[in-house]
Design an enzyme around this catalytic site. Structure first.
Site, PDB file in Angstrom:
ATOM      1  N   PRO A  27       0.798  -1.220   0.000  1.00 17.80           N
ATOM      2  CA  PRO A  27       0.000   0.000   0.000  1.00 17.80           C
ATOM      3  C   PRO A  27       0.834   1.275   0.000  1.00 17.80           C
ATOM      4  O   PRO A  27       1.864   1.364   0.654  1.00 17.80           O
ATOM      5  CB  PRO A  27      -0.831  -0.104   1.283  1.00 17.80           C
ATOM      6  CG  PRO A  27      -0.180  -1.134   2.112  1.00 17.80           C
ATOM      7  CD  PRO A  27       0.548  -2.042   1.184  1.00 17.80           C
ATOM      8  N   ASN A  28       0.336   2.211  -0.773  1.00 16.88           N
ATOM      9  CA  ASN A  28       0.858   3.569  -0.903  1.00 16.88           C
ATOM     10  C   ASN A  28       2.155   3.667  -1.697  1.00 16.88           C
ATOM     11  O   ASN A  28       2.611   4.767  -1.986  1.00 16.88           O
ATOM     12  CB  ASN A  28       1.019   4.243   0.466  1.00 16.88           C
ATOM     13  CG  ASN A  28      -0.298   4.358   1.183  1.00 16.88           C
ATOM     14  OD1 ASN A  28      -1.283   4.808   0.608  1.00 16.88           O
ATOM     15  ND2 ASN A  28      -0.342   3.934   2.433  1.00 16.88           N
TER      16      ASN A  28
ATOM     17  N   TYR B 130      10.709   9.141   1.334  1.00 12.52           N
ATOM     18  CA  TYR B 130      10.746   8.076   0.329  1.00 12.52           C
ATOM     19  C   TYR B 130      11.455   8.453  -0.964  1.00 12.52           C
ATOM     20  O   TYR B 130      11.578   7.621  -1.861  1.00 12.52           O
ATOM     21  CB  TYR B 130       9.315   7.624   0.011  1.00 12.52           C
ATOM     22  CG  TYR B 130       8.598   7.097   1.225  1.00 12.52           C
ATOM     23  CD1 TYR B 130       8.938   5.870   1.783  1.00 12.52           C
ATOM     24  CD2 TYR B 130       7.590   7.837   1.837  1.00 12.52           C
ATOM     25  CE1 TYR B 130       8.291   5.394   2.910  1.00 12.52           C
ATOM     26  CE2 TYR B 130       6.933   7.365   2.961  1.00 12.52           C
ATOM     27  CZ  TYR B 130       7.292   6.146   3.493  1.00 12.52           C
ATOM     28  OH  TYR B 130       6.657   5.676   4.607  1.00 12.52           O
TER      29      TYR B 130
ATOM     30  N   ALA C  92       2.820  -0.615   5.236  1.00 16.11           N
ATOM     31  CA  ALA C  92       2.291  -0.667   6.603  1.00 16.11           C
ATOM     32  C   ALA C  92       1.794  -2.059   6.991  1.00 16.11           C
ATOM     33  O   ALA C  92       1.722  -2.374   8.185  1.00 16.11           O
ATOM     34  CB  ALA C  92       1.178   0.362   6.770  1.00 16.11           C
TER      35      ALA C  92
ATOM     36  N   GLU D  93      12.397  -8.977   2.927  1.00 15.36           N
ATOM     37  CA  GLU D  93      11.583  -7.819   3.294  1.00 15.36           C
ATOM     38  C   GLU D  93      12.424  -6.560   3.088  1.00 15.36           C
ATOM     39  O   GLU D  93      13.572  -6.507   3.537  1.00 15.36           O
ATOM     40  CB  GLU D  93      11.166  -7.941   4.762  1.00 15.36           C
ATOM     41  CG  GLU D  93      10.380  -6.773   5.298  1.00 15.36           C
ATOM     42  CD  GLU D  93      10.093  -6.896   6.792  1.00 15.36           C
ATOM     43  OE1 GLU D  93      10.050  -5.844   7.453  1.00 15.36           O
ATOM     44  OE2 GLU D  93       9.928  -8.032   7.299  1.00 15.36           O
TER      45      GLU D  93
ATOM     46  N   ARG E 217      11.913   5.613  12.925  1.00 22.10           N
ATOM     47  CA  ARG E 217      10.624   6.292  12.771  1.00 22.10           C
ATOM     48  C   ARG E 217       9.722   5.993  13.965  1.00 22.10           C
ATOM     49  O   ARG E 217      10.192   5.602  15.024  1.00 22.10           O
ATOM     50  CB  ARG E 217       9.998   5.865  11.440  1.00 22.10           C
ATOM     51  CG  ARG E 217      10.888   6.289  10.252  1.00 22.10           C
ATOM     52  CD  ARG E 217      10.291   5.991   8.927  1.00 22.10           C
ATOM     53  NE  ARG E 217       9.056   6.752   8.738  1.00 22.10           N
ATOM     54  CZ  ARG E 217       8.161   6.453   7.812  1.00 22.10           C
ATOM     55  NH1 ARG E 217       8.338   5.434   7.003  1.00 22.10           N
ATOM     56  NH2 ARG E 217       7.070   7.182   7.687  1.00 22.10           N
TER      57      ARG E 217
END
Length: 145
Positions: free
Chosen positions: A9-10, A22, A74, A95, A104
Site C-alpha cells: 500500500p501507498n 521516500y 504498513a 523484506e 521512525r
C-alpha cells in the site's frame, strides 16, 4: 532466475508521497532502475497493490519464482495473513523498506513478516531493492552450486 518485486500500500505514490522520507523517484522509475542493475540472467516481475488480499494472491502465485522482494508497506507491522502467505511458499522472501523503520514511529519498529523472511533490508532508500536483489541472487547461487 525469476524474482518477483512486490510492493504494498501507498507505494504507487512513490515520488509524490513524502519525498523527504521516500525520495522523488516513482515506482516506474524504481522498476526501470532495478532492471538496469539486474544481471542478464535475472528476470524481474513487478506488482503493486494497496489491498492485502491482492498481495497474498501474488505471494501464492510466487511458486514460479526463485525469490521475492517484498515491501509490504504498513502491512509489515500488522498482517499475520501476509506472514502466513510467505510461510506457505517455497520462494525465499526478502523484506525491504525504503526508510529506516527503526528510526521512525515506534509502531513501525515491529515486523510481523521478518521472522519468515530470509532477511530484512531497511533504510537505504531505493537501493534497498538492489541490495535485496543481490542478496536473493547470492542465496539462490549458494543453494544451487
Amino acid at each position: 532466475m525469476r524474482i518477483l518485486v512486490l510492493n504494498g500500500p501507498n507505494l504507487n505514490l512513490l515520488g509524490r508521497r513524502e519525498p523527504d522520507v521516500y525520495g522523488d523517484v516513482s515506482l516506474k522509475g524504481l522498476a526501470a532502475e532495478l532492471m538496469l542493475r539486474a544481471p542478464e540472467d535475472v528476470e524481474l516481475t513487478f506488482k503493486q497493490s494497496n489491498h492485502e488480499g491482492d498481495l497474498i494472491d501474488a505471494l501464492h502465485d510466487a511458486f514460479d519464482y526463485e525469490g521475492v522482494i517484498l515491501n509490504a508497506g504498513a502491512y509489515t507491522h500488522t498482517s499475520i495473513a501476509i506472514r502466513d502467505a510467505i510461510s506457505a511458499i517455497a520462494a525465499p522472501v526478502v523484506e525491504v523498506h525504503i526508510s529506516n523503520v527503526h528510526a521512525r514511529e515506534t509502531f513501525r519498529h515491529e515486523s510481523k513478516l521478518a521472522a519468515v523472511c530470509i532477511g530484512v533490508i531497511t533504510g537505504f532508500g531505493l537501493t534497498s531493492y538492489t541490495l535485496a536483489m543481490h542478496a536473493l541472487i547470492e542465496h539462490w547461487r549458494n543453494r544451487h552450486d
